[in-house]
Design a protein around this motif. Structure first.
Motif, PDB file in Angstrom:
ATOM      1  N   ALA B  87       0.828  -1.209   0.000  1.00 32.01           N
ATOM      2  CA  ALA B  87       0.000   0.000   0.000  1.00 32.01           C
ATOM      3  C   ALA B  87       0.860   1.255   0.000  1.00 32.01           C
ATOM      4  CB  ALA B  87      -0.929  -0.002   1.214  1.00 32.01           C
ATOM      5  N   MET B  91       0.799   3.943  -2.946  1.00 26.81           N
ATOM      6  CA  MET B  91       0.385   5.284  -2.578  1.00 26.81           C
ATOM      7  C   MET B  91       1.444   6.301  -2.977  1.00 26.81           C
ATOM      8  SD  MET B  91      -0.140   6.790   1.246  1.00 26.81           S
ATOM      9  CE  MET B  91       1.523   6.514   1.802  1.00 26.81           C
ATOM     10  N   GLY B 251      -4.172   2.160  -0.193  1.00 22.26           N
ATOM     11  CA  GLY B 251      -3.070   3.119  -0.176  1.00 22.26           C
ATOM     12  C   GLY B 251      -3.464   4.447  -0.781  1.00 22.26           C
TER      13      GLY B 251
END
Lengths: 332, 339
Positions: B87, B91, B251
């Motif tokens: 994640a 992200m 994320g």
């Protein structure tokens, strides 16, 4: 033939040695070692180290540091620099206890050692701190009290309950708030773990529990960001005051919106210059005296006292408290 | 071991209740959740406000998405601790890419990109688990370090505090807005709808498809499942790929809702997520559990993490209380099963 070769190589080595000696004598080197290179904080420090180098052409100042926050890698860099016989080391230790041995070896070889953010470092000639922790916490709280008009409930956040400096700051803040009979401290020392999202959730919970809260004092760099977001989303910029440690660039949007009222910090550029300045003074074998001027903003009249080891502890007055009108002077 | 369980449920009615609880363990989670809320409401009646509900819903999204991913893997008898690293990589990587190369990239593309990268990394996990024949805990500890290392070494360590406007706006879009008596605005963000949508999808996959049967069969006994003709390789790839894709989604939502992308974020929250799944009634050894239970377990963990100030627990005691609660709840869960 053999003899000639030997003589030639001996001469060569001597010559090379003389050359090294010569360059070392003409221009002493001060190597600054930071916790991590590449992050905004230490890039800003490098600006200071370079500025010091160009302002003092009689020394050679440079900065290096590991690519990741790793105490072992920093140790390796210090050992390398010691082997290369720099004249002075200015270290911001990742973990003071890890580098004690390496710094002792450097000092045994006659290298001047200056540290920063390590007031418990034993093996150092001098440790430079930007400010007195209690004075800083009180100054932040004074700014908060001014914003709150000395009235209402307020609370404090710390990175963690184990963080010594954060506790010193908020305790000094709480002591300062006692001056104002209208200020009430509620649910103090919330742990933020320096995580903006956790801080945000806790700040929202506090806003729910105390709808009449009027002030927040943050400690870790992320505290003001998380609390600021909670205040901004609730539309309480004008009703709730927020003061805490923060960096100008990340805090800019919240300072502009009014969610953060003031941020406190010390400028790593000036700290870098002050460390190098102390190193130069020690290289010139001059004494460090209480009240002396290091020639750097915020370090014009430093307090000098005995440190935990045989070295000295130098405390400046370099705290910066910036608000919407002034943060642009310190963008980093 | 039945002494603890019978102390908890009166012995006269113990048997039927215990049978129901054994069949539907998520009822127990629900009871814990209701009891906890009742306790906090008694300590501080202010708890019973719409604002609390909004805050809890918002805080549940990311951990809930993680928990659904972990649950699917747990159901098949595996475990994953690398999802937070996936994640964080999705992200930060996607946000940095958008900021630097395509500031105007439409939001659906941003999301698809993040989910796709998560899926890819999840498939790496699945591939390694299947072909190395090493326990998935070991594999995913390894990949957690690897993914995080790749992120910090090659993608970056500098925080992005000004998100591209389309992401920043998405985090602020309100589903519902109210105003408190003190004039504070309270927002229920639109993105909270993503969690129920993904929960329904996960329920459908597990309960209404052949794949779902295969997952539980593998969780019960991989050897038997293989003899029955289930293809272990595709199941391994699916479960880790699905968890990876959900991590990618979580994320990017985390970044939008947090209004910043911090590469050091998320990693470290695995334990909360695994606790949520186990408190929801799934066995750590696999083959059991329900989506409803996972959602309830998530709510339980989110509530315990978000009501302690409300309940007046001093901050020095908060970690003790969270730890004790998880211990007690976990012990009851395990004893219920043995009863």
């Amino acid at each position: 033939m053999k003899k000639f070769l030997l003589a030639a190589s001996v001469a060569g080595v001597a010559l090379a040695g003389a050359a090294v000696e010569l360059s070392a004598q003409t221009k002493p080197t001060i190597a600054t070692v930071v916790k991590i290179s590449g992050i905004p904080w230490f890039s800003r420090m490098e600006v200071g180290v370079k500025a010091f180098g160009s302002a003092n052409p009689d020394v050679q100042a440079s900065q290096s540091g590991p690519a990741t926050a790793d105490a072992a890698q920093q140790l390796k860099i210090i050992e390398d620099l010691t082997a290369r016989r720099v004249n002075a080391l200015a270290v911001v230790p990742m973990d003071p206890s890890v580098v004690e041995g390496a710094l002792k070896r450097a000092m045994d070889r006659g290298i001047i050692v200056v540290t920063h953010e390590a007031d418990n470092q034993r093996n150092t000639n001098a440790d430079v701190e930007a400010f007195d922790n209690a004075a800083y916490g009180a100054a932040l709280n004074e700014r908060l009290a001014k914003c709150m008009g000395g009235q209402g409930k307020w609370t404090s956040f710390v990175g963690s309950l184990g963080s010594r400096t954060h506790i010193q700051w908020v305790d000094a803040g709480a002591a300062n708030a006692k001056k104002y009979s209208g200020m009430t401290l509620v649910d103090e020392k919330n742990e933020s773990f320096d995580d903006a999202n956790k801080t945000y959730e806790k700040a929202k919970e506090i806003l729910r529990k105390h709808p009449d809260i009027r002030g927040f004092q943050g400690s870790a760099g992320n505290d003001v960001l998380g609390i600021g977001r909670a205040i901004e989303e609730a539309g309480l910029q004008d009703k709730v005051c927020l003061v805490g440690t923060g960096l100008p660039n990340p805090s800019a949007q919240y300072l502009e919106s009014g969610a953060i009222d003031a941020i406190g910090f010390w400028d790593p550029r000036d700290a870098g210059m002050a460390m190098n300045s102390v190193a130069k003074i020690l290289l010139e074998k001059k004494p460090l005296a209480d009240g002396m001027d290091l020639g750097v903003k915020g370090y014009e009249k430093v307090t000098v006292k005995k440190g935990p080891g045989q070295g000295q502890l130098i405390i400046g007055n370099a705290m910066v408290i910036a608000d919407k009108a002034t943060y642009k002077d310190h963008l980093f | 071991m039945s002494t603890l369980a019978s102390a908890y449920t009166p012995s006269t009615t113990g048997h039927p209740v215990r049978q129901v609880l054994a069949r539907r363990p998520e009822l127990f989670t629900l009871m814990l959740l209701v009891a906890l809320c009742a306790f906090v409401a008694a300590a501080n009646p202010d708890f019973l406000r719409l604002a609390t509900l909004f805050d809890l819903a918002r805080a549940s999204v990311v951990i809930g998405l993680f928990a659904l991913g972990v649950f699917v893997i747990l159901a098949a008898g595996g475990i994953d601790v690398s999802f937070t690293a996936i994640a964080a990589l999705c992200m930060y990587g996607v946000t940095k890419g958008v900021v630097e190369f395509a500031p105007g990239l439409p939001l659906p593309v941003v999301f698809t990109l993040s989910i796709a990268i998560g899926l890819g990394l999840g498939l790496v996990n699945g591939f390694l688990v299947h072909h190395l024949r090493v326990p998935s805990l070991i594999v995913t500890i390894g990949t957690q370090y690897t993914f995080r290392g790749l992120l910090l070494t090659f993608i970056g360590t500098i925080w992005i505090t000004t998100l591209p406007p389309q992401m920043d706006d998405f985090g602020k879009v309100a589903l519902l807005t109210t105003t408190s008596s003190q004039g504070a605005t309270i927002i229920l963000p639109l993105f909270v709808l993503i969690l129920p949508a993904v929960a329904v999808l996960t329920w459908w996959i597990l309960r209404r498809t052949l794949l779902g049967r295969a997952i539980f069969a593998v969780g019960g006994s991989p050897a038997v499942a293989e003899r029955l003709g289930y293809d272990l390789r595709s199941i391994h790839l699916f479960i880790f790929g699905y968890a990876g894709a959900l991590a990618g989604l979580a994320g990017i939502i985390h970044a939008c809702s947090n209004r910043q992308a911090n590469p050091f974020d998320l990693v470290g929250s695995e334990i909360d997520v695994i606790a949520a799944v186990v408190l929801g009634g799934a066995r750590i050894t696999g083959g059991t559990g329900t989506v409803v239970g996972v959602v309830l377990g998530t709510l339980l963990v989110v509530v315990i993490n978000n009501v302690l100030i409300m309940a007046g627990v001093p901050s020095t005691w908060q970690r003790v209380v969270v730890g004790a609660f998880i211990l007690i709840a976990g012990a009851f869960m395990v004893n219920r099963r043995r009863a």
